[in-house]
Design a protein around this motif. Structure first.
Motif: not given
Length: 354
Positions: A94-108
């Motif tokens: 389990f972790g906490v992360s920063k999104v760099l790129d995403s193909d999931n509409p929930d994350f940008k």
């Protein structure tokens, strides 16, 4: 802050980085050792845009959680609720992360998320159904792998069904889950005693976390007598994080219609032949309910939990103990230390500053 995060993301995308990783070497018996894991340095990763249609997310890992349940994934056993680790592959947790790129509409790009990720600096995650976006608040981000880990809340309120005035016993009480269970029980109007493995931890339970009593189980020659000393009228709720002889002793001290929540078995995790339990007959004579659980059983309660615990923390009604190790390279020793009680509070690894 958001502008700064967005700028960093743009600078990283399209570059090649050295992706430091912790690799699981092979299935083990007994207590985990640092040599069961290997820090791999030098593997490069292209931080390209996530392929369209993959629903994946490319992330930079910030914090990783060290948890005893991970020991169970180090053996070739398929009967658990999570599959075993794959030898030669990156350890998952389990972790906490920063999104760099995403193909999931929930994350940008720039979003901060929590969920299962790799023990590495950068991860490409395709199993995004368990990822959750962290909303901006005044909580340190690392708390989202501990205080906001949900297990204590779900187990205490749903499995233990507490009533004001209940006598509550918590084992491994200064750990990630136990510290929160004890404080929630106090806020609920219960009498709370915890066990821990050092004098320092016992003092913390009483002086900082507000437990009514605490004892060092390593100094007790008879756990049954220790519990009778602290609970002369018996135990209504036992929140069990350790199993083994402590569970056996607690069974002898349960009150009629008592409840036992089986959350963890840290004393048994590394044994080839786990200890048997001798006092199960007490379940009948005292009409005790004993139930194992996973926090994932209660995800419908998560929004309420988030609101409640965040509010309690901000009001200063909950104290939170965190044991922070710096750098991915500290991961193996931090994990191994869980099994000798080296940590005080929730064990977290800071992989990167955000």
């Amino acid at each position: 802050m958001e502008e700064k995060a967005g700028k960093e993301v743009k600078q990283l995308l399209g570059t090649t980085v050295e992706n430091k990783q912790v690799i699981f070497k092979g299935y083990i018996e007994g207590i985990p050792k640092e040599t069961d894991m290997e820090l791999k340095i030098g593997k490069t990763m292209n931080l390209e845009k996530v392929p369209k249609g993959s629903n994946g997310s490319l992330v930079k890992n910030l914090y990783l959680s060290c948890d005893p349940y991970m020991r169970g994934r180090m053996r070739d056993f398929t009967g658990s609720y999570l599959p075993p680790f794959t030898p030669g592959e990156v350890i998952e947790g389990f972790g906490v992360s920063k999104v760099l790129d995403s193909d999931n509409p929930d994350f940008k790009p720039g979003d901060i998320i929590s969920g299962f990720t790799g023990w590495e600096e950068y991860s490409l995650i395709y199993k995004t159904e368990q990822l959750r976006k962290i909303q901006a608040d005044d909580m340190p981000l690392s708390y989202h792998v501990g205080l906001l880990g949900f297990t204590a809340y779900a187990g205490f309120y749903e499995v233990c069904a507490p009533k004001r005035g209940d006598y509550v016993f918590v084992s491994a009480a200064s750990g990630a889950v136990g510290q929160l269970v004890g404080q929630l029980a106090k806020l609920h109007g219960c009498y709370v005693v915890g066990s821990a493995g050092t004098k320092q931890k016992v003092d913390i339970l009483k002086d900082r976390l507000g437990f009514d009593g605490a004892f060092n189980y390593k100094e007790e020659t008879d756990l049954d007598k220790a519990l009778k000393r602290h609970f002369p009228e018996g135990i209504d709720i036992y929140f069990d994080n350790v199993g083994g002889s402590m569970l056996d002793a607690a069974l002898l001290n349960m009150r009629i219609h008592g409840r036992i929540a089986i959350c963890g078995m840290v004393s048994q995790q590394s044994l080839s032949n786990p200890q048997g339990i001798h006092n199960l007959f007490m379940l009948i004579t005292k009409r005790v309910k004993m139930q194992g659980f996973l926090q994932s059983d209660y995800l419908h309660l998560f929004p309420q939990f988030l609101e409640d615990v965040t509010s309690l923390y901000k009001q200063g009604k909950i104290t939170y103990l965190e044991d922070m190790n710096e750098g991915l390279e500290s991961g193996p020793s931090a994990f191994v230390g869980l099994f000798s009680g080296q940590n005080i509070g929730k064990q977290v690894i800071r992989v990167a500053h955000h």
